[in-house]
Design a protein around this motif. Structure first.
Motif, PDB file in Angstrom:
ATOM      1  N   HIS A   1       0.844  -1.192   0.000  1.00 25.52           N
ATOM      2  CA  HIS A   1       0.000   0.000   0.000  1.00 25.52           C
ATOM      3  C   HIS A   1       0.888   1.253   0.000  1.00 25.52           C
ATOM      4  CE1 HIS A   1      -3.202  -2.759   1.568  1.00 25.52           C
ATOM      5  NE2 HIS A   1      -3.878  -2.045   0.692  1.00 25.52           N
ATOM      6  N   PRO A   2       0.412   2.354  -0.596  1.00 27.33           N
ATOM      7  CA  PRO A   2       1.208   3.587  -0.658  1.00 27.33           C
ATOM      8  C   PRO A   2       1.638   4.105   0.721  1.00 27.33           C
ATOM      9  CG  PRO A   2      -0.651   3.744  -2.150  1.00 27.33           C
ATOM     10  CD  PRO A   2      -0.840   2.478  -1.358  1.00 27.33           C
ATOM     11  N   GLN A   3       0.793   3.974   1.730  1.00 26.59           N
ATOM     12  CA  GLN A   3       1.160   4.469   3.056  1.00 26.59           C
ATOM     13  C   GLN A   3       2.306   3.652   3.655  1.00 26.59           C
ATOM     14  OE1 GLN A   3      -0.072   7.323   4.426  1.00 26.59           O
ATOM     15  NE2 GLN A   3       1.607   7.045   5.855  1.00 26.59           N
ATOM     16  N   ARG A   4       2.350   2.352   3.354  1.00 26.44           N
ATOM     17  CA  ARG A   4       3.442   1.505   3.830  1.00 26.44           C
ATOM     18  C   ARG A   4       4.755   1.927   3.168  1.00 26.44           C
ATOM     19  NH1 ARG A   4       3.178  -5.112   3.749  1.00 26.44           N
ATOM     20  NH2 ARG A   4       4.611  -5.447   5.471  1.00 26.44           N
ATOM     21  N   VAL A   5       4.709   2.182   1.867  1.00 28.09           N
ATOM     22  CA  VAL A   5       5.903   2.633   1.142  1.00 28.09           C
ATOM     23  C   VAL A   5       6.344   3.994   1.678  1.00 28.09           C
ATOM     24  CG1 VAL A   5       6.824   3.288  -1.107  1.00 28.09           C
ATOM     25  CG2 VAL A   5       5.315   1.306  -0.912  1.00 28.09           C
ATOM     26  N   SER A   6       5.388   4.876   1.928  1.00 32.15           N
ATOM     27  CA  SER A   6       5.692   6.201   2.440  1.00 32.15           C
ATOM     28  C   SER A   6       6.353   6.121   3.815  1.00 32.15           C
ATOM     29  CB  SER A   6       4.408   7.029   2.516  1.00 32.15           C
ATOM     30  OG  SER A   6       4.670   8.326   2.952  1.00 32.15           O
ATOM     31  N   ASN A   7       5.806   5.307   4.701  1.00 33.80           N
ATOM     32  CA  ASN A   7       6.390   5.159   6.035  1.00 33.80           C
ATOM     33  C   ASN A   7       7.798   4.577   5.956  1.00 33.80           C
ATOM     34  OD1 ASN A   7       3.995   6.126   7.014  1.00 33.80           O
ATOM     35  ND2 ASN A   7       3.411   4.277   8.088  1.00 33.80           N
ATOM     36  N   TRP A   8       7.985   3.614   5.054  1.00 31.61           N
ATOM     37  CA  TRP A   8       9.306   2.998   4.888  1.00 31.61           C
ATOM     38  C   TRP A   8      10.302   4.014   4.333  1.00 31.61           C
ATOM     39  CZ3 TRP A   8      11.504   2.242  -0.017  1.00 31.61           C
ATOM     40  CH2 TRP A   8      12.736   1.592   0.000  1.00 31.61           C
ATOM     41  N   ALA A   9       9.888   4.820   3.361  1.00 26.40           N
ATOM     42  CA  ALA A   9      10.786   5.779   2.719  1.00 26.40           C
ATOM     43  C   ALA A   9      11.189   6.908   3.656  1.00 26.40           C
ATOM     44  CB  ALA A   9      10.135   6.352   1.464  1.00 26.40           C
ATOM     45  N   GLN A  10      10.450   7.138   4.715  1.00 27.65           N
ATOM     46  CA  GLN A  10      10.796   8.210   5.649  1.00 27.65           C
ATOM     47  C   GLN A  10      12.094   7.923   6.389  1.00 27.65           C
ATOM     48  OE1 GLN A  10       7.773   9.582   8.307  1.00 27.65           O
ATOM     49  NE2 GLN A  10       6.372  10.090   6.652  1.00 27.65           N
ATOM     50  N   ALA A  11      12.637   6.716   6.266  1.00 23.58           N
ATOM     51  CA  ALA A  11      13.919   6.404   6.894  1.00 23.58           C
ATOM     52  C   ALA A  11      15.066   7.122   6.191  1.00 23.58           C
ATOM     53  CB  ALA A  11      14.148   4.894   6.885  1.00 23.58           C
TER      54      ALA A  11
ATOM     55  N   VAL B   1       5.216  10.694   0.965  1.00 25.56           N
ATOM     56  CA  VAL B   1       6.522  11.297   0.716  1.00 25.56           C
ATOM     57  C   VAL B   1       6.678  11.615  -0.770  1.00 25.56           C
ATOM     58  CG1 VAL B   1       7.599  10.142   2.672  1.00 25.56           C
ATOM     59  CG2 VAL B   1       7.645   9.054   0.444  1.00 25.56           C
ATOM     60  N   HIS B   2       7.646  12.462  -1.079  1.00 24.21           N
ATOM     61  CA  HIS B   2       7.951  12.781  -2.473  1.00 24.21           C
ATOM     62  C   HIS B   2       8.476  11.538  -3.193  1.00 24.21           C
ATOM     63  CE1 HIS B   2       8.268  16.995  -0.856  1.00 24.21           C
ATOM     64  NE2 HIS B   2       7.523  17.176  -1.941  1.00 24.21           N
ATOM     65  N   ASP B   3       8.236  11.482  -4.505  1.00 27.19           N
ATOM     66  CA  ASP B   3       8.710  10.348  -5.305  1.00 27.19           C
ATOM     67  C   ASP B   3      10.229  10.220  -5.257  1.00 27.19           C
ATOM     68  OD1 ASP B   3       6.136   9.632  -6.017  1.00 27.19           O
ATOM     69  OD2 ASP B   3       6.173  10.780  -7.887  1.00 27.19           O
ATOM     70  N   ARG B   4      10.923  11.337  -5.254  1.00 25.67           N
ATOM     71  CA  ARG B   4      12.400  11.296  -5.201  1.00 25.67           C
ATOM     72  C   ARG B   4      12.887  10.668  -3.904  1.00 25.67           C
ATOM     73  NH1 ARG B   4      14.823  16.990  -6.433  1.00 25.67           N
ATOM     74  NH2 ARG B   4      16.696  15.870  -5.819  1.00 25.67           N
ATOM     75  N   ARG B   5      12.145  10.867  -2.817  1.00 28.37           N
ATOM     76  CA  ARG B   5      12.531  10.262  -1.532  1.00 28.37           C
ATOM     77  C   ARG B   5      12.368   8.745  -1.576  1.00 28.37           C
ATOM     78  NH1 ARG B   5      10.425  12.460   4.333  1.00 28.37           N
ATOM     79  NH2 ARG B   5      12.126  11.600   5.556  1.00 28.37           N
ATOM     80  N   THR B   6      11.293   8.282  -2.204  1.00 23.17           N
ATOM     81  CA  THR B   6      11.083   6.847  -2.361  1.00 23.17           C
ATOM     82  C   THR B   6      12.166   6.233  -3.241  1.00 23.17           C
ATOM     83  OG1 THR B   6       8.693   7.175  -2.133  1.00 23.17           O
ATOM     84  CG2 THR B   6       9.421   5.093  -3.073  1.00 23.17           C
ATOM     85  N   THR B   7      12.513   6.929  -4.325  1.00 23.06           N
ATOM     86  CA  THR B   7      13.569   6.442  -5.205  1.00 23.06           C
ATOM     87  C   THR B   7      14.892   6.358  -4.469  1.00 23.06           C
ATOM     88  OG1 THR B   7      12.449   7.424  -7.108  1.00 23.06           O
ATOM     89  CG2 THR B   7      14.763   6.874  -7.383  1.00 23.06           C
TER      90      THR B   7
ATOM     91  N   ALA C   1      15.358   6.003  -1.249  1.00 21.68           N
ATOM     92  CA  ALA C   1      15.286   4.929  -0.254  1.00 21.68           C
ATOM     93  C   ALA C   1      15.488   3.560  -0.931  1.00 21.68           C
ATOM     94  CB  ALA C   1      13.951   4.974   0.476  1.00 21.68           C
ATOM     95  N   LYS C   2      14.915   3.380  -2.123  1.00 18.44           N
ATOM     96  CA  LYS C   2      15.096   2.122  -2.844  1.00 18.44           C
ATOM     97  C   LYS C   2      16.561   1.923  -3.241  1.00 18.44           C
ATOM     98  CE  LYS C   2      10.502   1.583  -4.838  1.00 18.44           C
ATOM     99  NZ  LYS C   2       9.714   1.586  -6.077  1.00 18.44           N
ATOM    100  N   GLU C   3      17.221   2.991  -3.697  1.00 19.29           N
ATOM    101  CA  GLU C   3      18.623   2.893  -4.081  1.00 19.29           C
ATOM    102  C   GLU C   3      19.503   2.579  -2.875  1.00 19.29           C
ATOM    103  OE1 GLU C   3      19.410   6.596  -6.029  1.00 19.29           O
ATOM    104  OE2 GLU C   3      18.327   5.998  -7.852  1.00 19.29           O
ATOM    105  N   THR C   4      19.156   3.143  -1.732  1.00 20.54           N
ATOM    106  CA  THR C   4      19.914   2.891  -0.505  1.00 20.54           C
ATOM    107  C   THR C   4      19.730   1.448  -0.036  1.00 20.54           C
ATOM    108  OG1 THR C   4      19.622   5.191   0.131  1.00 20.54           O
ATOM    109  CG2 THR C   4      20.295   3.684   1.858  1.00 20.54           C
ATOM    110  N   ALA C   5      18.516   0.919  -0.209  1.00 19.69           N
ATOM    111  CA  ALA C   5      18.221  -0.447   0.228  1.00 19.69           C
ATOM    112  C   ALA C   5      18.853  -1.487  -0.682  1.00 19.69           C
ATOM    113  CB  ALA C   5      16.719  -0.660   0.300  1.00 19.69           C
ATOM    114  N   ALA C   6      19.114  -1.131  -1.932  1.00 22.20           N
ATOM    115  CA  ALA C   6      19.648  -2.105  -2.894  1.00 22.20           C
ATOM    116  C   ALA C   6      21.103  -2.418  -2.691  1.00 22.20           C
ATOM    117  CB  ALA C   6      19.453  -1.596  -4.316  1.00 22.20           C
TER     118      ALA C   6
END
Length: 102
Positions: free
Chosen positions: A55-65, A89-95, A97-102
């Motif tokens: 869900h978008p809220q789950r992704v948003s909460n995760w990306a806030q890290a 969160v902003h799309d750039r923040r999610t992106t 966070a994904k790059e950091t997790a990879a």
């Protein structure tokens, strides 16, 4: 008409590889929308069917890290737009966070 022969079972190592490459990193936290625990996929409330994406809220909460490159807020701080807090969160923040997790 002949009966179809069942295929060979998938080896556990291959199943784990497929699962690890398709799992969204936001699954490391619980979902605030459907209350799926960490590590489990999000579900629809009415049918309990598993969703392919969180869900978008789950992704948003995760990306806030991660810190947000868009509005320059610190980790664990919600994004804002001209001082008004955003629901997600902003799309750039999610992106980022994904790059950091990879």
């Amino acid at each position: 008409m002949t009966a179809r022969q069942p295929g060979a079972p998938m080896p556990p190592a291959l199943r784990a590889l497929i699962h690890s490459t398709t799992t969204h990193p936001a699954r490391t936290i619980a979902c605030p929308h459907c209350h799926a625990p960490a590590g489990r996929p999000c579900t629809l409330r009415t049918t309990s069917r598993h969703l392919p994406e969180p869900h978008p809220q789950r992704v948003s909460n995760w990306a806030q890290a991660a810190a947000c490159p868009e509005c320059q807020v610190e980790p664990k701080t919600p994004c804002h737009d001209a001082g008004r807090p955003l629901r997600y969160v902003h799309d750039r923040r999610t992106t980022e966070a994904k790059e950091t997790a990879a």
